[in-house]
Write a protein that holds these residues in place. Structure first.
Motif, mmCIF file in Angstrom:
data_model
loop_
_atom_site.group_PDB
_atom_site.id
_atom_site.type_symbol
_atom_site.label_atom_id
_atom_site.label_comp_id
_atom_site.label_asym_id
_atom_site.label_seq_id
_atom_site.Cartn_x
_atom_site.Cartn_y
_atom_site.Cartn_z
ATOM 1 N N ALA A 224 35.096 28.462 52.307
ATOM 2 C CA ALA A 224 35.217 29.717 51.967
ATOM 3 C C ALA A 224 35.147 29.881 50.710
ATOM 4 N N ALA A 225 34.649 30.673 50.188
ATOM 5 C CA ALA A 225 35.271 31.196 48.669
ATOM 6 C C ALA A 225 36.377 31.491 47.631
ATOM 7 N N TYR A 226 37.424 31.420 48.333
ATOM 8 C CA TYR A 226 38.472 31.899 48.012
ATOM 9 C C TYR A 226 38.609 32.615 46.607
ATOM 10 N N ILE A 227 38.747 33.989 46.946
ATOM 11 C CA ILE A 227 39.123 34.488 45.876
ATOM 12 C C ILE A 227 40.184 34.812 45.358
ATOM 13 N N ASP A 228 40.371 34.381 43.700
ATOM 14 C CA ASP A 228 41.421 34.623 43.032
ATOM 15 C C ASP A 228 41.994 36.064 42.681
ATOM 16 N N THR A 229 43.616 36.425 43.041
ATOM 17 C CA THR A 229 43.870 37.180 43.324
ATOM 18 C C THR A 229 44.256 38.211 42.238
ATOM 19 N N ASP A 230 44.120 37.509 40.460
ATOM 20 C CA ASP A 230 44.126 38.383 39.793
ATOM 21 C C ASP A 230 42.941 38.339 40.075
ATOM 22 N N ASP A 231 41.752 38.007 40.540
ATOM 23 C CA ASP A 231 40.332 39.414 39.994
ATOM 24 C C ASP A 231 40.221 40.366 40.388
ATOM 25 N N ILE A 232 40.960 40.054 42.273
ATOM 26 C CA ILE A 232 41.152 41.274 42.696
ATOM 27 C C ILE A 232 42.286 42.870 42.363
ATOM 28 N N ALA A 233 42.933 42.667 41.260
ATOM 29 C CA ALA A 233 43.664 43.938 40.823
ATOM 30 C C ALA A 233 43.424 43.973 39.455
ATOM 31 N N ALA A 234 42.946 42.698 38.922
ATOM 32 C CA ALA A 234 41.965 43.339 38.121
ATOM 33 C C ALA A 234 40.697 44.304 38.137
ATOM 34 N N VAL A 235 40.129 44.293 39.656
ATOM 35 C CA VAL A 235 38.323 45.422 40.027
ATOM 36 C C VAL A 235 40.132 46.671 40.304
ATOM 37 N N ALA A 236 40.599 46.370 41.458
ATOM 38 C CA ALA A 236 41.387 48.105 40.879
ATOM 39 C C ALA A 236 41.579 48.454 40.261
ATOM 40 N N VAL A 237 42.240 48.005 38.977
ATOM 41 C CA VAL A 237 42.741 48.420 38.132
ATOM 42 C C VAL A 237 41.526 48.812 37.391
ATOM 43 N N ALA A 238 40.869 48.651 37.317
ATOM 44 C CA ALA A 238 39.644 48.794 36.582
ATOM 45 C C ALA A 238 38.783 50.476 37.626
ATOM 46 N N ALA A 239 39.476 50.661 38.647
ATOM 47 C CA ALA A 239 38.608 51.452 39.716
ATOM 48 C C ALA A 239 39.440 52.013 39.191
ATOM 49 N N LEU A 240 40.742 52.044 39.161
ATOM 50 C CA LEU A 240 42.058 53.120 39.029
ATOM 51 C C LEU A 240 41.387 53.615 37.579
ATOM 52 N N THR A 241 41.071 53.374 36.977
ATOM 53 C CA THR A 241 41.253 53.698 35.408
ATOM 54 C C THR A 241 39.918 53.271 34.558
ATOM 55 N N GLU A 242 38.897 53.534 35.169
ATOM 56 C CA GLU A 242 37.663 54.079 34.362
ATOM 57 C C GLU A 242 36.457 54.338 35.192
ATOM 58 N N ASP A 243 35.667 54.521 34.154
ATOM 59 C CA ASP A 243 34.110 55.325 34.778
ATOM 60 C C ASP A 243 33.296 54.786 35.626
#
Length: 301
Positions: A168-187
Motif C-alpha cells: 500500500a502507498a500509505y498516506i500521511d494524515t498531515d497531508d490529508i489535512a493540508a489538502v482539506a484546509v486548502a480546499a476550505l480556504t483557497e480558490d
C-alpha cells in the motif's frame, strides 16, 4: 440541484466534524494556525456533533460557511438530510473525506459494497447539494502504525495481519489535512476529486523496517491466513458483521490495490506527498512507540 460554478473561498467560521480524529484534529490545528475561525465538532469535542443523533446537526451548522465533513465508515454520512440542513444553515462549501476505491467495483472484495457503500452515498449527497464541493479519497493512513489500529501490535513486537506480501502507498494524515484546509480556504478546488496516496508502496514488513530505522528495534510481521484471522477477531468479541467489514478494509492491502501512486497531493498543494520515513521520524520524536523504542511484548503480540 446542479453544481455551482467555482466559488471564492467561503467566509468563516469553518465547521470540522470528526475533530478529534486523525485528520480532523490536524485540520483544526492548521486552520487555527492560519487564523481561521474554526468550530471543532465531534461526540466529545468542543461542539457536540454525532452522525447518529440528527438533533446535534443544526446547532453545529448554525452560522458555519464551510464544513470539513468527516463521516462514519459504517453508516451513510453525510446523508441528504444533513446536506439539506447545511444548505438551510447557509453553508457555502463542503469538503468531504471519502475513501480510496469506493468508486471501483470489487475494490474491497467480491460482493462487498456493491452499491458503493456509505462513502459513495456520502459523495453523491455532497455532489447534489448545489454547494461548492471537494472530495478527498485517501488510502490507508501511515499513522495507523503510530497512533491507530496497528500500534498495539507494533509496540508488542509482532504485527499479525492477513495481507500476505500485499503493498500500500500509505498516506500521511498531515497531508490529508493540508489538502482539506486548502480546499476550505483557497480558490481552485471546487468540483475536484483528489485521490491521495503516499509517494511509494510498501509491504507490511517494509513498513516495520522503516519504524526500526527510527526506533532501533524491529517488530516482526506475522502473516496469517484470512480464515484464521477472522476467527480470531470474532473470538475476541467482534460481531460477524464487524469482522466482515474489517476484512473488507484489509482486502485492498492484501491485493495491492492500494499500491498504485496517486497525484492528489501534488495537484492540490503543488508538492509531493510526505514519505513514510518522515512521518515515522516525527512520530518517534513524539514518543509514539515509547522513549526506548518499541515496548516489550504484551497483549496482541
Amino acid at each position: 440541484m446542479t453544481q455551482t460554478a467555482d466559488a471564492s473561498p467561503a467566509p468563516f467560521p469553518v465547521l470540522v466534524t470528526g475533530s478529534t480524529g486523525k485528520t480532523g484534529r490536524r485540520a483544526v490545528a492548521r486552520l487555527r494556525e492560519l487564523g481561521v475561525e474554526t468550530r471543532a465538532a465531534s461526540r466529545s469535542g468542543e461542539t457536540r456533533f454525532d452522525w447518529e443523533d440528527p438533533a446535534t446537526w443544526a446547532p453545529a451548522l448554525e452560522g458555519a460557511a464551510a464544513v470539513y465533513v468527516v463521516p462514519l465508515d459504517t453508516v451513510p454520512s453525510p446523508t441528504p438530510a444533513f446536506v439539506e440542513q447545511a444548505v438551510a444553515a447557509g453553508v457555502q462549501r463542503l469538503v468531504l473525506l471519502s475513501a480510496r476505491g469506493v468508486n471501483v467495483p470489487g475494490y474491497f472484495g467480491p460482493g462487498v459494497y456493491e452499491d458503493g457503500g456509505p462513502h459513495l452515498h456520502g459523495e453523491e449527497a455532497v455532489r447534489s447539494s448545489g454547494l461548492a464541493w471537494t472530495i478527498l479519497r485517501p488510502g490507508w493512513f501511515a499513522q495507523n502504525f503510530s497512533e491507530g489500529v496497528f500500534l498495539d501490535g507494533v509496540r508488542a513486537g509482532e504485527l499479525t495481519l492477513p495481507v500476505g506480501d500485499g503493498e500500500a502507498a500509505y498516506i500521511d494524515t498531515d497531508d490529508i489535512a493540508a489538502v482539506a484546509v486548502a480546499a476550505l480556504t483557497e480558490d481552485g478546488h471546487d468540483s475536484e476529486v483528489y485521490e491521495l496516496s503516499g509517494p511509494r508502496a510498501l509491504g507490511v514488513a517494509d513498513v516495520l523496517d522503516e519504524i526500526a530505522k527510527v526506533t532501533g528495534v524491529r517488530a516482526s510481521y506475522a502473516p496469517v491466513e484470512e480464515a484464521a484471522y477472522r476467527e480470531g477477531l470474532v473470538a475476541h468479541g467482534m460481531s460477524e458483521v464487524e469482522a466482515s467489514l474489517w476484512m473488507a478494509a484489509l482486502e485492498p492491502i492484501r491485493t495491492s490495490r492500494e499500491a498504485p501512486l496517486k497525484d492528489g497531493v501534488r495537484r492540490a498543494l503543488g508538492r509531493p506527498p510526505r514519505d513514510i520515513a518522515d512521518v515515522f521520524r516525527d512520530a518517534a520524536a513524539e514518543g509514539a512507540w515509547g522513549r526506548g523504542g518499541l515496548g516489550s511484548r504484551g497483549p496482541g503480540g
